[in-house]
Design an enzyme around this catalytic site. Sequence first.
Site, mmCIF file in Angstrom:
data_model
loop_
_atom_site.group_PDB
_atom_site.id
_atom_site.type_symbol
_atom_site.label_atom_id
_atom_site.label_comp_id
_atom_site.label_asym_id
_atom_site.label_seq_id
_atom_site.Cartn_x
_atom_site.Cartn_y
_atom_site.Cartn_z
ATOM 1 N N ASP A 61 26.918 43.285 40.014
ATOM 2 C CA ASP A 61 28.008 43.050 38.770
ATOM 3 C C ASP A 61 28.078 44.323 38.079
ATOM 4 O OD1 ASP A 61 29.049 42.407 36.392
ATOM 5 O OD2 ASP A 61 27.162 41.642 35.921
ATOM 6 N N ASN A 88 37.877 45.823 44.385
ATOM 7 C CA ASN A 88 38.226 44.292 43.891
ATOM 8 C C ASN A 88 38.009 43.543 42.925
ATOM 9 O OD1 ASN A 88 40.233 41.660 45.357
ATOM 10 N ND2 ASN A 88 37.546 41.083 44.705
ATOM 11 N N TYR A 161 45.111 43.754 30.133
ATOM 12 C CA TYR A 161 44.911 43.364 31.961
ATOM 13 C C TYR A 161 45.441 44.617 32.055
ATOM 14 C CZ TYR A 161 45.595 42.057 36.297
ATOM 15 O OH TYR A 161 44.960 42.150 37.787
ATOM 16 N N LYS A 165 44.175 48.290 34.176
ATOM 17 C CA LYS A 165 45.483 48.710 35.795
ATOM 18 C C LYS A 165 45.821 49.976 35.730
ATOM 19 C CE LYS A 165 43.252 44.965 37.164
ATOM 20 N NZ LYS A 165 42.566 45.328 38.940
ATOM 21 N N VAL A 194 49.703 36.296 44.053
ATOM 22 C CA VAL A 194 48.511 35.842 44.546
ATOM 23 C C VAL A 194 47.926 35.088 44.463
ATOM 24 C CG1 VAL A 194 46.860 36.374 47.023
ATOM 25 C CG2 VAL A 194 48.366 38.347 46.276
ATOM 26 N N ARG A 195 48.583 33.698 44.976
ATOM 27 C CA ARG A 195 47.879 32.729 45.058
ATOM 28 C C ARG A 195 46.719 32.089 45.025
ATOM 29 N NH1 ARG A 195 52.193 31.266 47.932
ATOM 30 N NH2 ARG A 195 50.882 31.241 50.011
ATOM 31 N N THR A 196 46.179 32.859 44.104
ATOM 32 C CA THR A 196 44.378 32.448 43.944
ATOM 33 C C THR A 196 43.325 31.960 42.531
ATOM 34 O OG1 THR A 196 44.453 34.940 43.303
ATOM 35 C CG2 THR A 196 44.239 35.463 45.148
#
Length: 238
Positions: A61, A88, A161, A165, A194-196
């Site tokens: 974590d 990541n 966010y 970043k 990205v498709r997540t």
Amino acid sequence: MAETRIALVTGANRGIGLEIVRQLSRAGLMAVLASRDVAKGREAAAELASEGLEPPVVALDVTDEGSIRAAVDEVLGVFGRIDVLVNNAGVLHEGQTPDVSKVLQLSPAMALATYETNTLGPLRTMQAVVPIMQKGGYGRVVNLSSGAGQLAEMGSGFPAYRMSKAALNALTRVTAAELGAAPIKVNAMCPGWVRTDMGGPDATRSVEQGAETAVWLATLPDTGPTGGFFRDKAPIAW
């Protein structure tokens, strides 16, 4: 025979992180799958086992220094070193709709929670792992950032966010500058939309495309760059 490099990938039980583990494993690295929920990590590893890949799994974590230390100690106990760190793990607490996420409505608590994972998480893991790399005389650190954190093209929406970043990009630059000419390369990258679970089903890129630049940075030769920001293996503006 060249020694097998040991990579630690955070937030790797799904999405881009899992794909990075997959691609690094296929490239011949021992990619350790780190997951906050170790049960989910083992489920992800079982998925890769069906492809003939066997990544080790550790609980990690990034918001908990004790968890990070335990994970690092576990990897060191088995392999004796860590050569690659891929930061990541990330969160988007603001959802996927920018219209409901504005600076004047942003909860400071949400901003702090976002920083805990997206910025301080990589700081904690680098503080735990980079000294190990220094002792080993080799290291590659990859920070999963975002175009949303580019000051050059900064827009509205998702302020927590975006700020987290942008701060991660600053952390990347500062760390690379402090390490200087040492054989440890520290870079940031943008995977694109990205498709997540985070990116949603309408995103324009596959996880394979999203992971590719991270894997490239994780396996840079000695002549490769450090302190850079990349997308599709090419530099982009900060």
